[in-house]
Each structure stands twice: as C-alpha cells, then as structure tokens.
Design a protein around this motif. Sequence first.
Motif, short mmCIF file in Angstrom:
data_model
loop_
_atom_site.label_atom_id
_atom_site.label_comp_id
_atom_site.label_asym_id
_atom_site.label_seq_id
_atom_site.Cartn_x
_atom_site.Cartn_y
_atom_site.Cartn_z
N VAL A 1 -70.54 -16.40 -29.80
CA VAL A 1 -70.36 -17.60 -28.90
C VAL A 1 -71.47 -18.29 -29.18
CG1 VAL A 1 -69.86 -18.51 -26.68
CG2 VAL A 1 -69.50 -16.07 -27.16
N VAL A 2 -71.22 -19.54 -30.15
CA VAL A 2 -72.17 -20.40 -30.83
C VAL A 2 -71.60 -21.84 -30.79
CG1 VAL A 2 -71.32 -19.44 -33.09
CG2 VAL A 2 -73.64 -20.65 -32.94
N PRO A 3 -72.32 -22.65 -30.18
CA PRO A 3 -73.41 -22.41 -29.15
C PRO A 3 -72.65 -22.10 -28.08
CG PRO A 3 -72.95 -24.71 -29.20
CD PRO A 3 -72.13 -24.02 -30.52
N CYS A 4 -73.72 -21.26 -26.99
CA CYS A 4 -73.25 -21.03 -25.73
C CYS A 4 -73.80 -21.68 -24.50
CB CYS A 4 -73.52 -19.21 -25.54
SG CYS A 4 -72.65 -18.84 -24.10
N GLY B 1 -73.14 -22.33 -18.42
CA GLY B 1 -72.25 -22.12 -17.67
C GLY B 1 -71.23 -20.53 -18.43
N SER B 2 -71.14 -20.85 -19.65
CA SER B 2 -70.18 -19.84 -20.47
C SER B 2 -70.99 -18.49 -20.41
CB SER B 2 -69.79 -20.34 -21.80
OG SER B 2 -69.11 -21.36 -21.75
N LEU B 3 -72.28 -18.77 -20.39
CA LEU B 3 -73.18 -17.53 -20.45
C LEU B 3 -73.02 -16.97 -19.18
CD1 LEU B 3 -76.79 -17.00 -22.05
CD2 LEU B 3 -76.22 -16.42 -19.65
N CYS C 1 -75.49 -17.18 -28.69
CA CYS C 1 -76.36 -17.89 -28.94
C CYS C 1 -76.51 -19.11 -27.76
CB CYS C 1 -75.87 -18.78 -30.34
SG CYS C 1 -75.83 -17.45 -31.54
N PRO C 2 -77.40 -18.75 -27.18
CA PRO C 2 -77.80 -19.85 -25.76
C PRO C 2 -78.34 -21.14 -26.17
CG PRO C 2 -79.25 -17.95 -25.57
CD PRO C 2 -78.57 -17.62 -26.56
N ARG C 3 -77.92 -22.38 -26.08
CA ARG C 3 -78.55 -23.60 -26.24
C ARG C 3 -78.86 -24.43 -25.15
NH1 ARG C 3 -81.47 -27.05 -27.09
NH2 ARG C 3 -80.19 -28.29 -25.79
N GLU C 4 -80.08 -23.90 -24.66
CA GLU C 4 -80.71 -25.06 -23.53
C GLU C 4 -82.17 -24.58 -23.57
OE1 GLU C 4 -80.75 -27.05 -21.40
OE2 GLU C 4 -79.18 -26.54 -20.41
N ILE D 1 -82.49 -17.95 -13.64
CA ILE D 1 -80.85 -17.56 -13.59
C ILE D 1 -80.48 -17.50 -15.11
CG2 ILE D 1 -78.70 -18.50 -12.81
CD1 ILE D 1 -79.72 -19.98 -10.51
N HIS D 2 -81.00 -18.35 -15.91
CA HIS D 2 -80.41 -18.11 -17.27
C HIS D 2 -81.01 -16.90 -17.84
CE1 HIS D 2 -80.85 -22.83 -17.48
NE2 HIS D 2 -79.67 -22.43 -16.83
#
Length: 234
Positions: free
Chosen positions: A130-133, A136-138, A167-170, A176-177
């Motif tokens: 999952v890229v980028p993630c 919300g999706s995560l 692949c979290p993009r934040e 929470i993340h």
Amino acid sequence: MKETPSHSYIIAITGASGAIYGFSLLKALVTMHFFVYLIISKPGFKVIKDELGMFADILSDHANTVDKGVAERNGLWNGLNDEIKIRIKKEITDKFGLHNDSGGFIFLDEMFLESKIASGSAKLVKGMAVVPCSMGSLSRIANGNSGNLIERAADVMLKERKKLIICPRETPFNDIHLKNMLSLTASGAVILPPIPAFYNKPKTVDDIIDFITGKILDGLGIENDIYKRWEGYD
C-alpha cells in the motif's frame, strides 16, 4: 504475460501524497515480469490528478455520467464502468511507457469486493504494497475495518501470513498513527515509510523514487538492483 503461482502482487495507491511511488513500483514489477493487481482509492485519484496531472478527463466524464441517485446513496465512486476502467489503464500505460508490458497488470475498482483477491483462496498472490498509505487507510487496515477492496486485500494478506508492505506518508506522526503502525507490525505487516537516504548521492528525483521502490521490492523479497546499496567502509 499472465498470472502465475509465483508472480502475482497487489499494489494499492491511496489518498496520500506520493502516488508516484506506487506507479514506480508498478513499472518495476511488470517490467520484471510479475503480474500486478492495481487498486486506486477515490481520494487516490484526486491526489494523482493534482500531483501527476493524470485522469482529469476521465474523472470529469465519470462525474457527468454516473447515476446521481446511485451516487447519493452509495458514494460517487461505486461502480466504475468498463469503458472508464479501460481508459484508466490506457492512461497509466501511456504515462509510464508500459506498452510492451500492459498485459502484466490489471486495474480493479476499489469497490469490487467480489474480486478474487478479496479472498484467502487467491493463492497466487504472494504479497501486497500500500504505497502511499494514508493515515485513514492505515487505521482501517490496522483495525480490520474492510470497507473497500484495498482494506480487504490487506486484511487477507495479514490473515494468510503473506507479505504486506505499508508505506505511510504523513509527517509528523501522532500517537494514534504510531499505535496503528505498532498494531500492524504485531500482525505481520512491514511499515516502510518513503524516507529517502542520501548516502547514494541522488542527483534526480527519480533517484530518490528508485531508492524507495528498491526498498519495497526488498520488503517483498524480490531481488533487484534499482538503487545503490550501502557497501560500508573497508
């Protein structure tokens, strides 16, 4: 090119910045003769339009032709018709020069929960990225809230103990993340933020993108030489 027992992967592009990473991975996989199921979320399409200038005409045409009553009841993105899906795949093929490998991937509507990759019976699929993630999706993946094909396919990867690269993009991450990432790691996923390195002295944006693409391939267990690896000192 067609799906084979050891050559099938899923790529999901969600509504976070950095859609180019997903397409870079798609190009790498299909040119290496892997078969790919590509899913793009509704917010993902909007980000792709803004960042890469893609799908503007397609999004406009879909908005004008969708049944407004159905849209109000079910959400605008339910039920992409075949003509729209063909146009989406063609634009991706043209944009990234995949004409010789266009048979190596298929585009799936995120609301197509009847897809075979929504089941653990899809034994041919070996992993998913999952890229980028988006966060919300995560969150939904971490909590087993499978409302679309992206989330359900990721859930299948976890329950079947297959490779799932997130692949979290934040930035920055809040509590929470981080808790959701820890939950996913405990469930077997790999958290791989698209954070570039500079020991390889990148000269272009493509060099930075290739570094992340290579790292994702490493996470999927796929040999590659897309990026320059750290060799250490003598």
